[in-house]
Scaffold this motif. Sequence first.
Motif, PDB file in Angstrom:
ATOM      1  N   PHE A  72       0.841  -1.191   0.000  1.00  0.00           N
ATOM      2  CA  PHE A  72       0.000   0.000   0.000  1.00  0.00           C
ATOM      3  C   PHE A  72       0.878   1.243   0.000  1.00  0.00           C
ATOM      4  O   PHE A  72       0.730   2.141   0.827  1.00  0.00           O
ATOM      5  N   VAL A  73       1.814   1.301  -0.926  1.00  0.00           N
ATOM      6  CA  VAL A  73       2.801   2.383  -0.938  1.00  0.00           C
ATOM      7  C   VAL A  73       2.804   3.101  -2.281  1.00  0.00           C
ATOM      8  O   VAL A  73       2.521   2.519  -3.332  1.00  0.00           O
ATOM      9  N   TYR A  74       3.144   4.376  -2.215  1.00  0.00           N
ATOM     10  CA  TYR A  74       3.334   5.191  -3.408  1.00  0.00           C
ATOM     11  C   TYR A  74       4.713   4.892  -4.012  1.00  0.00           C
ATOM     12  O   TYR A  74       5.550   4.230  -3.375  1.00  0.00           O
ATOM     13  N   PRO A  75       4.977   5.376  -5.213  1.00  0.00           N
ATOM     14  CA  PRO A  75       6.293   5.137  -5.820  1.00  0.00           C
ATOM     15  C   PRO A  75       7.461   5.643  -4.975  1.00  0.00           C
ATOM     16  O   PRO A  75       8.578   5.139  -5.112  1.00  0.00           O
ATOM     17  N   ASN A  76       7.233   6.635  -4.116  1.00  0.00           N
ATOM     18  CA  ASN A  76       8.299   7.114  -3.235  1.00  0.00           C
ATOM     19  C   ASN A  76       8.344   6.344  -1.917  1.00  0.00           C
ATOM     20  O   ASN A  76       9.067   6.727  -0.988  1.00  0.00           O
ATOM     21  N   GLU A  77       7.546   5.267  -1.810  1.00  0.00           N
ATOM     22  CA  GLU A  77       7.497   4.344  -0.685  1.00  0.00           C
ATOM     23  C   GLU A  77       6.808   4.928   0.548  1.00  0.00           C
ATOM     24  O   GLU A  77       6.857   4.325   1.629  1.00  0.00           O
ATOM     25  N   GLU A  78       6.172   6.088   0.420  1.00  0.00           N
ATOM     26  CA  GLU A  78       5.300   6.561   1.491  1.00  0.00           C
ATOM     27  C   GLU A  78       3.997   5.761   1.456  1.00  0.00           C
ATOM     28  O   GLU A  78       3.612   5.201   0.427  1.00  0.00           O
ATOM     29  N   ILE A  79       3.322   5.737   2.596  1.00  0.00           N
ATOM     30  CA  ILE A  79       2.184   4.841   2.745  1.00  0.00           C
ATOM     31  C   ILE A  79       0.877   5.559   2.431  1.00  0.00           C
ATOM     32  O   ILE A  79       0.682   6.718   2.793  1.00  0.00           O
TER      33      ILE A  79
END
Length: 836
Positions: free
Chosen positions: A350-357
Amino acid sequence: MKLLKQLKITGCYVLLALITITQFKVWSQAPERPFILVKASECQQILNKIETQEWAKEIYDTLKLATDVEVAKFYKNPTAYIKQLPFDWSKKQQNRFPTFFKTTHIRNGVQENLDNATDEDWKPAELLITYLQVALDCGTMYYLTQDEQYAFVASSILYSFIKSVQQTEVSTWRGRGGWLFPYDGFREVRVIGYRLPLIYDFIYPYLKKEGKAFDIIENKNVNFPFEDAQEVFKTYANITVNYGQSGSNHSVLEAPSLVYNALAMDDKMDREKWLSYFFTESTENQDALNVMVKNYKDEGDIWPETSQYLNHTTSILARLMLVLNKYDPSLKLGEKHPNVLHALPRLDYFVYPNEEIVRWGDGHRHAHVPYEAYDDAYAVAKMDGLTEIQNKFAPLINRAMNKGKYKREGAEALFWYDGSFDNASTNVDLSRTDRVYHAGIVLQRNLSNTNNPKDGLMGFVGGAHMVHGHAEGMNIELYGEGQVLGVDNGRNRYGVDLHENYSRIFAGHNTVIVNGSSRGEGGWVDLEINKIQLISMEPEVGQEGVSPNHSFSLTSFEDDKGDKAEATQERTLALIRTSPTTGYYVDVFRSKSRLPNEYHDYVYHNIGDKLTFENKDLDFQKTPKRYMANADAPWKRNKVYRHPGWHFFKDVKTSKPYASDVKATFHTKKLEQGNVFMQLHIPGFENRTYTKVKAPITFESPEPYDNLPTPTLVIRKEGEAWKNPFVVVFEPYNETETPSIQSVAKIEQDGLYKGLKVISKTPSESLIQYVITQSKDEVFQNETLDIYFKGTFAVITLDENETLQSIYVGEGEKLSYKNEGVTTNSSKSYYKEYTK
């Protein structure tokens, strides 16, 4: 190496000899202690691990160095050392230990739990926790070395705690009181209650051979009070079982205290009785494991709360499964409840391409992924022979280690983990779409073949009721240029005005507010809303997708809490990539109320410095009272709120009624990466006004936007917004680029909105795209464009010469464009590219 070989002899061999001597004594009703975290018989292999594996040696050396410092301080002056515990000497009675200072929090003259406790409030607890941890570390070192200096320090701290805590009564405050935290037993068992049985378990061999503790009242070494210790363990187990809250993560968060204190009980019948409250015997205040695991009915199910709670909760369950499996291998808890283990890595997806949630409810943007729980899960799977789960976690652990995100730390790692996963893959493949079912979330992503996170596209629609959920309506977040730009407010401190009356309710989210009255009602802390329902999506979760460049979802929501909104809503969110570095989002929000005199407000927050409009004739004027109707409404924490929360909007400026198309841009120019923009194309309709405001800061935004107001757009539609809905096209771009979208125009049929004509100029080509967005099973027919479409969502792409490039049907039965006709199969989706 010589030291380690000596440890083998003086530690494990002496301990095993002690086991042989004492195994027939009357108090031995269980495997010889220690056995809660680790068994006496495992000591040798742990010492071998320390000798042969660098990570294990580093953990041991770090533990020994820190512990030896405390041991030296103790032996220099035992009385002075123990007196540093947070005793309240003013309440000391003759020949008795003083009580500890209580940890409490008073706000506005009212005793509260410790949600918003100050640093000053926490001082007694922090001091006590520090010394209990010293005792636990000393117990661990005694286990590894059999050096009784460690055991004596641990025994003296534990003895002092027991003698002091027994001078007071457990609070019954609201059925959730504690012993030392009289207004928050929930926290007491989490930070204090679980440590005591572990200390006892480690130093038990020392205590049973009449090892002493230092008594600061008698100023001499004394025998350890076994019966008193057992009463303390039962008291902490009782606080867990008969105080607190069921039906939430509280039962799991308190469970380690219950399990560890139960395992510290020397009487086998007592031990089994209290363990039954963990396994099968739920109470009014505590759910048992057989209730908890119902949340993991299917593989991939997750704990139904927000991100920081769901993974933390599942991590605790995985650890307790490991501890209890080690205590009794016949339990095979991994084999019985594999879906608990399968749930652990879901947050990685459940993460964005920048690995934030992805954020919903009280969830954090940067929540810690509990990689140590992956190691726990691997250990449980190995014990129970679950090859599939071992193969699932080995690459995840290896990937985290290789990226420097995970380093094994702490004594538990020494006890439980072994080896490495050098041959395991490190790939985690993120699917094009995914769902967080309990949160109503439907997410879409499209990662660029440039492999640059700034070129990735991702967004989601979501909203649902849960513990720690927010009354957020049908909310979206949008990503672009390496950042989450279209943001949910998030949360900071619980209980404060901003959290209660903004972050938690509609105005803090990217949603539509109906009649100024959208709200939550009932359920957890009176914030219940209906769950977002999925009508259709493409691709389905886990599927490839028929097109590499298109995806969409259509969702619905009933805004019917209270009695002044009474609305039905639909939202289409589409993601359309036009090149490896360009693409855009289409957001179509339909909303209609069953009440007369309806109006609807589309709210969108974007981190940034300012929001500008190219339409100079909007004629913005200051309207400071526009959203202030409920600013002074009643507020009662966790019960009554100032819905919908938009009284927090500042610098409010509103346009005149405006029916033409609108073009606006959010400017974000203080990021370390450089300038980023989000441009909005908004087709015009009658009875619309536009308002720009400064909303409160968005928590966990990139610096400096975590401390700046959030520019926000509000579009108001007088009357229904269904036949002619809110339609916004979003395009993110950066300072080295120009926006690819040249123009956006609405497509209508009989005066009703049906879709968009979007003209783009990408770095390599110019495109004309017809984007048709309808409710399910509707028909669009336009003779001028020569388009017929029966279905929900479709995109027809042409080049600049109007030569057909591709047809995408996300969901539909039939589409024709000029001489090209498409009839979909049972999947209702279709994609075809045409030769250029």
